[in-house]
Design a protein around this motif. Structure first.
Motif, PDB file in Angstrom:
ATOM      1  N   ALA A 152       0.824  -1.206   0.000  1.00 21.97           N
ATOM      2  CA  ALA A 152       0.000   0.000   0.000  1.00 21.97           C
ATOM      3  C   ALA A 152       0.860   1.259   0.000  1.00 21.97           C
ATOM      4  CB  ALA A 152      -0.935  -0.006   1.211  1.00 21.97           C
ATOM      5  N   VAL A 153       1.950   1.239   0.756  1.00 21.11           N
ATOM      6  CA  VAL A 153       2.856   2.396   0.774  1.00 21.11           C
ATOM      7  C   VAL A 153       3.464   2.623  -0.611  1.00 21.11           C
ATOM      8  CG1 VAL A 153       5.077   3.227   1.652  1.00 21.11           C
ATOM      9  CG2 VAL A 153       3.364   2.331   3.236  1.00 21.11           C
ATOM     10  N   LYS A 154       3.811   1.529  -1.288  1.00 19.81           N
ATOM     11  CA  LYS A 154       4.359   1.665  -2.647  1.00 19.81           C
ATOM     12  C   LYS A 154       3.342   2.345  -3.559  1.00 19.81           C
ATOM     13  CE  LYS A 154       6.592  -0.886  -6.405  1.00 19.81           C
ATOM     14  NZ  LYS A 154       5.903  -0.106  -7.449  1.00 19.81           N
ATOM     15  N   SER A 155       2.098   1.911  -3.498  1.00 18.76           N
ATOM     16  CA  SER A 155       1.059   2.545  -4.301  1.00 18.76           C
ATOM     17  C   SER A 155       0.912   4.016  -3.930  1.00 18.76           C
ATOM     18  CB  SER A 155      -0.276   1.824  -4.096  1.00 18.76           C
ATOM     19  OG  SER A 155      -1.329   2.517  -4.739  1.00 18.76           O
ATOM     20  N   HIS A 156       0.883   4.286  -2.632  1.00 15.64           N
ATOM     21  CA  HIS A 156       0.688   5.654  -2.141  1.00 15.64           C
ATOM     22  C   HIS A 156       1.818   6.566  -2.604  1.00 15.64           C
ATOM     23  CE1 HIS A 156      -1.242   8.648   0.143  1.00 15.64           C
ATOM     24  NE2 HIS A 156      -0.692   8.451   1.321  1.00 15.64           N
ATOM     25  N   GLU A 157       3.044   6.081  -2.457  1.00 15.35           N
ATOM     26  CA  GLU A 157       4.201   6.911  -2.805  1.00 15.35           C
ATOM     27  C   GLU A 157       4.352   7.091  -4.305  1.00 15.35           C
ATOM     28  OE1 GLU A 157       7.472   5.103  -0.721  1.00 15.35           O
ATOM     29  OE2 GLU A 157       6.945   6.102   1.176  1.00 15.35           O
ATOM     30  N   ASP A 158       3.732   6.195  -5.074  1.00 14.15           N
ATOM     31  CA  ASP A 158       3.728   6.338  -6.535  1.00 14.15           C
ATOM     32  C   ASP A 158       2.595   7.237  -7.011  1.00 14.15           C
ATOM     33  OD1 ASP A 158       5.915   4.717  -6.710  1.00 14.15           O
ATOM     34  OD2 ASP A 158       4.828   2.936  -7.390  1.00 14.15           O
ATOM     35  N   GLY A 159       1.890   7.831  -6.053  1.00 11.43           N
ATOM     36  CA  GLY A 159       0.809   8.743  -6.400  1.00 11.43           C
ATOM     37  C   GLY A 159      -0.516   8.061  -6.663  1.00 11.43           C
ATOM     38  N   GLY A 160      -0.659   6.850  -6.158  1.00 17.52           N
ATOM     39  CA  GLY A 160      -1.901   6.114  -6.369  1.00 17.52           C
ATOM     40  C   GLY A 160      -1.819   5.282  -7.627  1.00 17.52           C
ATOM     41  N   SER A 161      -0.895   4.330  -7.625  1.00 18.28           N
ATOM     42  CA  SER A 161      -0.636   3.522  -8.810  1.00 18.28           C
ATOM     43  C   SER A 161      -1.694   2.436  -8.950  1.00 18.28           C
ATOM     44  CB  SER A 161       0.740   2.877  -8.695  1.00 18.28           C
ATOM     45  OG  SER A 161       0.771   1.963  -7.620  1.00 18.28           O
ATOM     46  N   PRO A 162      -1.654   1.686 -10.047  1.00 21.07           N
ATOM     47  CA  PRO A 162      -2.541   0.520 -10.158  1.00 21.07           C
ATOM     48  C   PRO A 162      -2.261  -0.482  -9.035  1.00 21.07           C
ATOM     49  CG  PRO A 162      -1.597   1.101 -12.287  1.00 21.07           C
ATOM     50  CD  PRO A 162      -0.886   1.925 -11.261  1.00 21.07           C
ATOM     51  N   LEU A 163      -3.053  -1.522  -8.984  1.00 22.11           N
ATOM     52  CA  LEU A 163      -2.927  -2.514  -7.925  1.00 22.11           C
ATOM     53  C   LEU A 163      -1.497  -3.038  -7.817  1.00 22.11           C
ATOM     54  CD1 LEU A 163      -6.212  -4.485  -8.573  1.00 22.11           C
ATOM     55  CD2 LEU A 163      -5.647  -3.310  -6.440  1.00 22.11           C
ATOM     56  N   VAL A 164      -1.019  -3.139  -6.585  1.00 23.69           N
ATOM     57  CA  VAL A 164       0.325  -3.636  -6.288  1.00 23.69           C
ATOM     58  C   VAL A 164       0.185  -5.006  -5.635  1.00 23.69           C
ATOM     59  CG1 VAL A 164       2.435  -3.246  -4.960  1.00 23.69           C
ATOM     60  CG2 VAL A 164       1.242  -1.305  -6.017  1.00 23.69           C
ATOM     61  N   ASP A 165       0.962  -5.959  -6.085  1.00 28.33           N
ATOM     62  CA  ASP A 165       0.934  -7.299  -5.494  1.00 28.33           C
ATOM     63  C   ASP A 165       1.518  -7.271  -4.085  1.00 28.33           C
ATOM     64  OD1 ASP A 165      -0.170  -8.478  -7.751  1.00 28.33           O
ATOM     65  OD2 ASP A 165       1.784  -8.974  -8.615  1.00 28.33           O
ATOM     66  N   VAL A 166       0.891  -8.007  -3.179  1.00 28.57           N
ATOM     67  CA  VAL A 166       1.426  -8.192  -1.824  1.00 28.57           C
ATOM     68  C   VAL A 166       2.371  -9.392  -1.866  1.00 28.57           C
ATOM     69  CG1 VAL A 166       0.875  -8.703   0.589  1.00 28.57           C
ATOM     70  CG2 VAL A 166      -0.652  -7.238  -0.772  1.00 28.57           C
ATOM     71  N   GLU A 167       3.621  -9.178  -1.536  1.00 28.75           N
ATOM     72  CA  GLU A 167       4.630 -10.237  -1.629  1.00 28.75           C
ATOM     73  C   GLU A 167       4.787 -10.925  -0.279  1.00 28.75           C
ATOM     74  OE1 GLU A 167       8.203  -8.613  -3.209  1.00 28.75           O
ATOM     75  OE2 GLU A 167       7.261  -7.916  -5.077  1.00 28.75           O
ATOM     76  N   LEU A 168       4.447 -12.208  -0.239  1.00 26.75           N
ATOM     77  CA  LEU A 168       4.526 -13.009   0.982  1.00 26.75           C
ATOM     78  C   LEU A 168       5.398 -14.232   0.730  1.00 26.75           C
ATOM     79  CD1 LEU A 168       0.751 -13.125   2.008  1.00 26.75           C
ATOM     80  CD2 LEU A 168       2.527 -11.904   3.260  1.00 26.75           C
ATOM     81  N   ILE A 169       6.185 -14.608   1.739  1.00 27.37           N
ATOM     82  CA  ILE A 169       6.862 -15.889   1.675  1.00 27.37           C
ATOM     83  C   ILE A 169       5.825 -16.995   1.899  1.00 27.37           C
ATOM     84  CG2 ILE A 169       9.042 -14.922   2.523  1.00 27.37           C
ATOM     85  CD1 ILE A 169       8.392 -16.235   5.267  1.00 27.37           C
ATOM     86  N   ASP A 170       6.188 -18.225   1.583  1.00 29.75           N
ATOM     87  CA  ASP A 170       5.296 -19.340   1.881  1.00 29.75           C
ATOM     88  C   ASP A 170       5.098 -19.425   3.395  1.00 29.75           C
ATOM     89  OD1 ASP A 170       5.087 -19.997  -0.772  1.00 29.75           O
ATOM     90  OD2 ASP A 170       6.706 -21.486  -0.696  1.00 29.75           O
ATOM     91  N   LYS A 171       3.867 -19.645   3.816  1.00 30.13           N
ATOM     92  CA  LYS A 171       3.570 -19.690   5.249  1.00 30.13           C
ATOM     93  C   LYS A 171       4.195 -20.922   5.884  1.00 30.13           C
ATOM     94  CE  LYS A 171      -0.336 -19.154   8.434  1.00 30.13           C
ATOM     95  NZ  LYS A 171      -1.794 -18.956   8.519  1.00 30.13           N
ATOM     96  N   PRO A 172       5.033 -20.749   6.890  1.00 35.21           N
ATOM     97  CA  PRO A 172       5.621 -21.915   7.563  1.00 35.21           C
ATOM     98  C   PRO A 172       4.548 -22.773   8.232  1.00 35.21           C
ATOM     99  CG  PRO A 172       6.806 -19.896   8.126  1.00 35.21           C
ATOM    100  CD  PRO A 172       5.540 -19.477   7.426  1.00 35.21           C
ATOM    101  N   GLY A 173       4.745 -24.072   8.209  1.00 34.19           N
ATOM    102  CA  GLY A 173       3.809 -24.971   8.862  1.00 34.19           C
ATOM    103  C   GLY A 173       3.658 -24.684  10.346  1.00 34.19           C
ATOM    104  N   PHE A 174       4.691 -24.090  10.930  1.00 35.29           N
ATOM    105  CA  PHE A 174       4.680 -23.705  12.340  1.00 35.29           C
ATOM    106  C   PHE A 174       3.491 -22.816  12.677  1.00 35.29           C
ATOM    107  CE2 PHE A 174       6.239 -20.974  15.840  1.00 35.29           C
ATOM    108  CZ  PHE A 174       6.704 -21.926  16.745  1.00 35.29           C
TER     109      PHE A 174
END
Length: 336
Positions: free
Chosen positions: A312-334
């Motif tokens: 969201a910050v990336k979109s905001h700082e780009d002046g309201g860009s198109p949708l930005v992907d949320v980058e997540l690592i694979d969720k640990p089984g823990f």
């Protein structure tokens, strides 16, 4: 048993937690307070007969401290959370867990090495009665699937040091976590829209904004962040299902009907609105620590919310860009 708690951070939030633990809750006691300002630590600790420390290291390593409550600034959370994990102590960390995804990953790595969930993140809305009622309606399946959610996060005003970034990483982060918890799925795309600005903002501030997000299954979420509304602290949420709309209606205090109309008083601060949720959150954490078990949100939840913030910050700082992907690592089984 009485859980002996060490408080790191003697500012407004820390003192609010200290007062609730000592005056309103049961089973816990603040036995130590640490702050980089020694005078602040002493002034908070002395009325309760607690120890005062100049450093968090001393507090975490104190054998008389069973569990740690962190109420400092987000950017300094990670080192203390990791030290508490390494000391084998449960920790309740006010949001955000950390301000970078890398720091959150380091916390999760430390927790997995410890072999048990020790970290709870202070997302208190999970303990709010109305949000829980809303979740019960959704989970019942009676009204079909959720299609979209409308949120409003409104403040009467903010101080001059409040920044445009804080509208996301300090304010909207609450909705990011609440929506993940409510819907039971991750947010995968996000953008920030900029409506017409209010004349009541400070010149450096972009206000209001609207955060638009989508979950894994395609649920659309919008969140109006409007922090100079002048008249109230107003948290609103409408869950739109296939055959019903469920609206958070807990802003009402008392109704007055007279010649001026039918009106009700409104909350004026987050403490005013969420006092009961804060109390329930901390009480459940104390109960869990006493029973050597985890409760509430996990370090993964803290990490996932931070990743949504980053997008969201990336979109905001780009002046309201198109949708930005949320980058997540694979969720640990823990954390499954």
């Amino acid at each position: 048993m009485t859980v002996r708690i060490g408080l790191i951070g003697a500012g407004g939030m820390g003192r609010a937690h200290l007062a609730r633990i000592q005056d309103d809750l049961s089973g816990g006691e603040i036995v130590a307070v640490a702050d980089i300002n020694p005078d602040a630590a002493r002034s908070a600790a002395e009325p309760y007969g607690a120890k005062a420390y100049d450093s968090s290291d001393e507090l975490i390593n104190d054998p008389d401290v069973d569990a740690v409550l962190i109420a400092t600034f987000g950017k300094v959370h990670a080192p203390d959370v990791i030290k508490a994990i390494e000391a084998g102590k449960y920790v309740l960390c006010e949001k955000p867990l950390a301000t970078t995804a890398e720091d959150c990953i380091a916390i999760m790595d430390a927790e997995q090495r410890a072999g048990k969930r020790l970290v709870t993140v202070g997302f208190m809305r999970r303990f709010d009665a109305a949000y829980n009622e809303m979740k019960e309606v959704l989970d019942s399946g009676e009204h079909g699937q959720v299609l979209m959610v409308h949120n409003r996060h409104r403040n009467p005003s903010v101080p001059e040091n409040y920044t445009s970034r804080m509208a996301i990483d300090d304010t909207a982060i609450h909705e990011f976590d609440t929506m993940r918890w409510l819907l039971g799925e991750e947010i995968v795309k996000v953008r920030v829209d900029r409506p017409k600005p209010t004349t009541h903002r400070f010149g450096h501030l972009i206000d209001p904004i609207v955060v638009v997000a989508y979950t894994e299954s395609g649920v659309r979420i919008d969140d109006e962040v409007n922090v100079n509304l002048q008249w109230a602290y107003s948290i609103e949420c409408e869950l739109v299902l296939e055959t019903a709309a469920v609206r958070l209606g807990d802003q009402e205090r008392i109704h007055i009907r007279d010649s001026h109309g039918n009106r009700n008083a409104m909350c004026q601060s987050h403490i005013d609105r969420f006092q009961a949720a804060f109390n329930r959150e901390v009480q459940e954490w104390i109960n869990a620590v006493a029973e050597d078990r985890h409760t509430g949100s996990t370090a993964w939840d803290g990490y996932a919310a931070t990743c949504v913030v980053d997008a969201a910050v990336k979109s905001h700082e780009d002046g309201g860009s198109p949708l930005v992907d949320v980058e997540l690592i694979d969720k640990p089984g823990f954390y499954a």
